[in-house]
Design a protein around this motif. Structure first.
Motif, PDB file in Angstrom:
ATOM      1  N   VAL A  20       0.839  -1.206   0.000  1.00 27.50           N
ATOM      2  CA  VAL A  20       0.000   0.000   0.000  1.00 27.50           C
ATOM      3  C   VAL A  20       0.870   1.251   0.000  1.00 27.50           C
ATOM      4  O   VAL A  20       0.636   2.210  -0.763  1.00 27.50           O
ATOM      5  N   ILE A  26      -5.685   0.034  -3.974  1.00 26.62           N
ATOM      6  CA  ILE A  26      -6.398  -0.687  -2.907  1.00 26.62           C
ATOM      7  C   ILE A  26      -7.794  -1.135  -3.338  1.00 26.62           C
ATOM      8  O   ILE A  26      -8.419  -1.966  -2.669  1.00 26.62           O
ATOM      9  N   LEU A  56      -7.144   2.653   5.501  1.00 24.34           N
ATOM     10  CA  LEU A  56      -7.337   2.909   4.080  1.00 24.34           C
ATOM     11  C   LEU A  56      -8.606   3.744   3.882  1.00 24.34           C
ATOM     12  O   LEU A  56      -9.544   3.661   4.667  1.00 24.34           O
TER      13      LEU A  56
END
Length: 376
Positions: A20, A26, A56
């Motif tokens: 990430v 993602i 996230l």
């Protein structure tokens, strides 16, 4: 499956973080529509789920894959209780259905995940919700032959006689799966033995066709209609003959199947004007009052009589030691006495009817004689 999805699938949190931070996308999906959240939920990796939801941005909690299943569905389907709890705590939609109309309750019940099923019952998902085939969660548990899940759902209040689009009940599925324990549980919970599916097949037909003698006996003891016909006008005895089930055919004959004798003067033929006459007959008495009395006897044997009281009744009605020994020959567990008592009561009822006596009066007197006046 790209590297990011694989790291979520196998629970490698540090690798997921590295990817990430290195710019991995993602919001990727595999060919089945599985996202990071689906992968982590299906495999039960709670730390990965926590990272996805907390670190996230813009990760949709209820995003559906190509089967219409969310991460919540996936956790339920694969028995991941901790992941399920995390998703519930994160505010996921409990009632969402997949493209086949399944809720998480259907998926957990169908796969036999008892702990997950209990949690879903606790959060009060609709027990009677049906999928596109008309199955409730109880139907799904029965179809998957998961007796413990069936028991849990029955105790939670599921309808034991719910029918699918093909008019199949849980008892149909129990018989198809050859599960005597599950069939007994369903019958004790009020499952109807005389319900026909879309082919006109009763559970007894299926037990005969698939050669399950123990289930045949259980269904006979529970009052199944021996002479019921399916859409081909086949009775259970027809099926026993068609599939060469000799032992089952003998069981049906002993139980009193209608042989459709044509000679009106045959000594085995019952006089319709004398329904309680003394002539021996193989034909069942299907009048409503007799069917109601059969229900009373089943309830008496399965719920009201204590373990040894059926024997007291038998001796009160002049059954011999040999009779009692023959009745209790089959051992099916700690509750065998219920089946033994029911068998004894059916034999007694046939004798009382043949003698032309009043069965209600005789039953009352028998219960009083063994000290159960309140029950009488």
């Amino acid at each position: 499956m790209n590297a990011l999805l694989l790291s979520a699938w196998f629970g490698h949190l540090q690798i997921l973080q590295i990817l990430v931070n290195s710019g991995a996308k993602i919001h990727c999906e595999n060919k089945d529509g599985l996202t990071l959240l689906h992968c982590a939920a299906q495999k039960g990796h709670v730390p990965v789920l926590a990272f996805i939801m907390e670190d996230l941005e813009d990760v949709p909690l209820d995003h559906a894959d190509k089967l219409g299943r969310t991460a919540f569905h996936r956790a339920a389907e694969h028995g991941q209780l901790d992941a399920l709890d995390f998703l519930v705590g994160s505010g996921c939609d409990h009632s969402v259905k997949d493209k086949e109309g399944n809720t998480a309750l259907h998926l957990a019940a169908g796969r036999g995940h008892l702990a997950v099923l209990q949690r879903l019952v606790d959060i009060r998902l609709d027990l009677e919700e049906q999928n596109v085939e008309g199955l409730t969660a109880l139907n799904a548990a029965a179809e998957g032959v998961h007796p413990d899940c069936v028991q849990l759902l029955l105790e939670a209040g599921s309808c034991v006689n719910a029918l699918t689009q093909k008019k199949q009940s849980c008892l149909h599925y129990a018989v198809l799966g050859g599960s005597e324990d599950m069939a007994r549980t369903l019958i004790h919970s009020g499952g109807h033995t005389n319900m026909a599916d879309h082919q006109g097949l009763f559970p007894l037909h299926l037990a005969v066709k698939h050669n399950f003698p123990a289930l045949v006996q259980l269904l006979l003891d529970a009052g199944s209609d021996l002479d019921a016909t399916d859409n081909r006008q086949q009775t259970p005895l027809h099926l026993a003959a068609e599939h060469a089930r000799q032992d089952i055919a003998e069981m049906l004959l002993i139980a009193g199947v209608n042989l459709n004798l044509r000679d009106k003067d045959h000594p085995l033929r019952k006089d319709p004007k004398d329904p309680y006459g003394k002539n021996l007959t193989f034909k069942q008495d299907h009048r409503q009052e007799r069917q109601q009395f059969h229900s009373v006897l089943w309830r008496l044997a399965s719920r009201d009589l204590r373990p040894h009281e059926w024997k007291k009744l038998a001796y009160c009605w002049e059954f011999t030691e040999a009779h009692v020994h023959a009745i209790e020959q089959q051992w099916t567990g700690t509750k065998s006495y219920q089946e033994h008592g029911h068998r004894m009561l059916l034999i007694w009822l046939h004798g009382v009817a043949t003698a032309g006596e009043n069965p209600g009066k005789a039953l009352f007197e028998g219960l009083v004689a063994i000290g159960r006046r309140n029950l009488a």
